[in-house]
Design an enzyme around this catalytic site. Structure first.
Site, short mmCIF file in Angstrom:
data_model
loop_
_atom_site.label_atom_id
_atom_site.label_comp_id
_atom_site.label_asym_id
_atom_site.label_seq_id
_atom_site.Cartn_x
_atom_site.Cartn_y
_atom_site.Cartn_z
N ASP A 123 1.69 -2.22 -6.92
CA ASP A 123 1.56 -1.91 -5.51
C ASP A 123 1.86 -0.42 -5.34
O ASP A 123 2.45 0.21 -6.23
CB ASP A 123 2.52 -2.77 -4.69
CG ASP A 123 2.49 -2.44 -3.22
OD1 ASP A 123 1.39 -2.28 -2.68
OD2 ASP A 123 3.57 -2.32 -2.62
N ASP A 125 2.79 1.61 -1.84
CA ASP A 125 3.86 1.95 -0.91
C ASP A 125 5.08 1.06 -1.17
O ASP A 125 4.99 -0.17 -1.15
CB ASP A 125 3.39 1.75 0.54
CG ASP A 125 2.24 2.67 0.90
OD1 ASP A 125 2.33 3.87 0.58
OD2 ASP A 125 1.24 2.19 1.47
N ASP A 281 6.95 -4.93 -4.02
CA ASP A 281 8.23 -4.90 -3.32
C ASP A 281 8.26 -5.79 -2.09
O ASP A 281 9.17 -5.65 -1.26
CB ASP A 281 8.53 -3.46 -2.87
CG ASP A 281 7.57 -2.99 -1.78
OD1 ASP A 281 6.35 -3.16 -1.95
OD2 ASP A 281 8.05 -2.47 -0.75
#
Length: 330
Positions: A123, A125, A281
């Protein structure tokens, strides 16, 4: 005994001989009696005729061990019926080891085997880069164009994760309508394109991690950010040549947590989805990996809230880039 056989009484009418006076010598004994008495005495020197007594080993515990066996069995049965059963003590939580070897062992127990990972889908961001300030700046500029008050940074960060359109929808509040939403999205993308690399920085150790994995595994990027700003950030940090596949929020018909994202990455890399590790995250990344049948690693340094982090307690977690590198190095 006949009356004629009775012995004559001693002088003075006493039948038994008188007791010797204190200090007087005892009367002499017959020779045979003296020999038997001396032979019954133990020798003064050397081993005794009978070995010394030793204490018995304790075969049981409690106050009933000195009773007979059958008596003990009866009393024990009665006492057991009178005893109150104790509740089992609550299991203490096991202390989680912070050693890299222990982390890798937990990963193998949960079905994530580093030796079987052929590719990694990251991922963007909150996983590779910290883009909070630039995203909040673009959102507040867009809100200023619509005469709205700026939002604090934590509130903007809580809106990130489901793509630019969802971010703008949440930033406007209520139901903005399709026409207003389309205009606000275009304004936001214009502002974000201007500030996308102003304050965005890689997390500590990420650049070394990517450089280390390029020669060992194939890399891909799976983000819900539009593909245009995504590629601009990759070019800004010199990462554009590291990723074989880059999929943004507007690249395909669906976006995370739709399994089409990881399945497309696996098809382009010609690998099964079980060999593509998803690193993210948020719960969106975890749901995307679960739907596609891919392993997942949750990074603790991203944008996840404490509640969201608690929901992912069953996933393998990396507290920092060093822990992730130690796991991938196996």
């Amino acid at each position: 005994m006949a009356a004629g056989d009775r012995r004559p009484a001693a002088a003075g009418g006493q039948r038994h001989p008188a007791r010797p006076r204190p200090g007087a010598a005892p009367p002499a004994l017959p020779a045979a009696h003296r020999v038997d008495r001396l032979g019954a005495r133990p020798p003064r020197r050397g081993a005794r005729l009978r070995p010394p007594l030793r204490p018995r080993a304790r075969r049981g515990r409690g106050p009933l061990r000195s009773l007979r066996r059958h008596v003990r069995q009866r009393l024990d049965a009665r006492l057991r019926r009178r005893r109150t059963r104790r509740r089992p003590a609550a299991a203490r939580p096991r202390r989680r080891s912070r050693h890299p070897a222990a982390d890798a062992r937990r990963v193998r127990e949960r079905g994530v085997n580093p030796a079987q990972i052929a590719a990694i889908a990251f991922d963007l961001d909150g996983t590779l880069v910290d883009s909070r300030y630039d995203l909040a700046e673009a959102v507040n500029r867009m809100r200023a164009d619509f005469r709205l008050a700026p939002l604090p940074l934590p509130e903007v960060v809580a809106m990130v994760g489901r793509g630019a359109r969802q971010l703008v929808t949440r930033a406007l509040g209520d139901d903005p309508g399709e026409e207003r939403l389309d205009g606000a999205l275009a304004v936001f993308l214009a502002h974000y394109d201007a500030v996308a690399t102003d304050a965005t920085l890689p997390y500590p150790g990420i650049s070394a991690l990517l450089a280390e994995q390029v020669g060992r595994r194939r890399l891909a990027l799976a983000t819900n950010k539009p593909e245009g700003p995504t590629r601009r950030i990759l070019e800004h940090f010199g990462w554009d040549g590291l990723f074989e596949v880059v999929i943004g929020g507007d690249t395909l018909a669906g976006r995370k947590p739709d399994p089409i994202v990881l399945r497309t990455i696996a098809e382009r890399l010609e690998l099964p989805t079980g060999q593509v590790l998803m690193v993210g995250d948020s719960r969106i990344d975890a749901a995307a990996a679960r739907a596609a049948g891919a392993p997942f690693v949750f990074v603790e340094w991203g944008f996840a809230t404490p509640e969201e982090s608690a929901e992912l307690a069953g996933e393998w977690r990396a507290r920092d880039s060093a822990a992730l590198r130690s796991f991938l190095a196996r």
